[in-house]
Scaffold this active site. Sequence first.
Site, PDB file in Angstrom:
ATOM      1  N   SER A   1     -41.264  29.293 -15.844  1.00 50.98           N
ATOM      2  CA  SER A   1     -40.862  27.995 -15.299  1.00 50.98           C
ATOM      3  C   SER A   1     -40.950  28.032 -13.776  1.00 50.98           C
ATOM      4  O   SER A   1     -42.024  28.225 -13.233  1.00 50.98           O
ATOM      5  CB  SER A   1     -39.466  27.624 -15.800  1.00 50.98           C
ATOM      6  OG  SER A   1     -39.349  26.214 -15.881  1.00 50.98           O
TER       7      SER A   1
ATOM      8  N   LYS B   1     -39.713  22.991 -24.446  1.00 49.70           N
ATOM      9  CA  LYS B   1     -38.739  23.291 -23.400  1.00 49.70           C
ATOM     10  C   LYS B   1     -37.364  23.400 -24.031  1.00 49.70           C
ATOM     11  O   LYS B   1     -36.627  22.435 -24.164  1.00 49.70           O
ATOM     12  CB  LYS B   1     -38.752  22.206 -22.319  1.00 49.70           C
ATOM     13  CG  LYS B   1     -38.010  22.618 -21.045  1.00 49.70           C
ATOM     14  CD  LYS B   1     -38.696  23.775 -20.355  1.00 49.70           C
ATOM     15  CE  LYS B   1     -38.001  24.186 -19.083  1.00 49.70           C
ATOM     16  NZ  LYS B   1     -38.623  25.365 -18.471  1.00 49.70           N
TER      17      LYS B   1
END
Length: 584
Positions: A380, A191
Amino acid sequence: MRGFIKQLLSVILGNAIFFGLFLLTFVLILIGIASSKEDKVTIHSDSVLKISINDALNELPSNQEDIFSIMNEDGGTSLHEIIESIEKAKDDEKIKALYVELNLNSSLSYSQIDLLRNAIQDFNSSKKSSIAYGEVCSQKMYYLASTCNKIFLNPIGMVDFRGFGAEITFFKRTLDKLEITPQVFYAGKFKSATEPYRYDKMSEENKIQTKELLMDIKNNVWQEISKARKIPTDSIDYYVNNLLLYNSENLKKYNFIDNIYYQDEVETYLKKITESKDKISFIDIETYHKEIQENKKNPIAIYIAEGNIMDGEAEEGSIGSINMVEDLKKIQNDDKIKGVVLRINSPGGSALASDVILREIENLQKKKKVVVSMGNVAASGGYYIASSADKIFAEKNTITGSIGVFSIIPNFQKLFENKLGITFDEVELNDHAIMGLNKPFDDTESKYAQIQTEQIYTRFKSIVGKGRKLHTDSVENIAQGRVWSGEKARKIGLVDQIGTLQDAINYVAKETNSEAKAYVFNTAPSFFDKIKKQKGLIQVFKSYFTEILLGKDLAKNITNYQEVVETNLSKKSIQMKMYFDLKI
């Protein structure tokens, strides 16, 4: 004193008259241009449909009643309107050829270009000619042109062929100088959204995923060019790595173009293939679409979810949870709509807003077939809202995945104290009553923020597992915030099929026994819509004039950096977002 008051009133009156006349003149000019655009256009029997794309293309169509859309260089024509126009031109006897005007536009995404190339390939099947010509040309515009029957270039023209790379901006040293400490909480080792605030260069994990993503896109693009131009992919790499495609002679020598022409020679060629004796009857894509568009509501609705996902009302270019939920309820209650294609082009955003939207999509699925078609990016939060769909289609070059969560809570204490001389004092009856931006989190508070982040990450994985029918361990292996190309996402189970928007429409039509025709349910907000949403007249004019004075690209960059600061360094909401902006 009277003289001062008189002078002050004169200045106020003068300014009022000046701005009033300026505004009136501006509006009259716009109305005049808009009126001229309403004139009926004659499509001649030997017309050439001209495609000139000078900037990025929105997926969401502009509001036809918005006279300010004429200020756009491309008339506000959306990606899907261009594709629809090419499809209509294929069977239109008056359209004899397709002409693609080449330029240095690098703002299109490769997924968008794939859709346009598919439309041109379909047009070519009608035995009509498609020609591309320009003086200079970006790599992306050449990729679009490569599917045309003929490619011509100016004698001293060039194609800016440099291959593939990605650049990410880092802010850590700036924050260090300002003595701003970003308190970062994240879940997922890939991430990378928070890296620009933690590091001054890419982590190894980020380099691995970015390189793999770039490799997938490069392989797809090179293979398509190779197929269209009969050039081996390793030869394309060799020419690009050695900068051999810098002039028109080499481009022709290596078969990237068909001939070297001036503009007048291209027009002579067009006259020949259209059998036109007089001046060529060019018709631009915007004008043509207005002539052929139908307002008929078909049985399949396309809902375009484009931009960052945010809580509440949508801002321009974003997805607001309130707006989208209201729209989905309208679709749910419309008995004429048999199925829905949710077209997602979003890097994600607020975790809360994403979850609210997902819930409404699940409610919609109880009454209608819901299929997702992914655009350039559905990552996402953009993937989160897609995960429950009955079927997911993606382009080969779609950027998706990024199943991870983060939040950033800045500590401005040192900035206030050392740079501005501002201090704060407090009285707390409970240990954590004041958790603001003016002091660092203690260990308990940091632990609390990290637990919150991990809980939402666990829910994210659970939602994906449920929607995609994957075991928890399988989701963990492909999650961790990692981004994937559409092709890789299909192999690991995040999407069902590589296909276009039309493929998604065809699937819904088959499943609902409906005609394979669809219409776009939502449009971009008009000028007056923005005023109604309490942005205010001055703010709306500021947005338009910023684009005019600075240009779209610079205005967009400024807006992007402003969004980074506002979202990452002032809000406490947990984000499901792929934040780094890959310049591919």
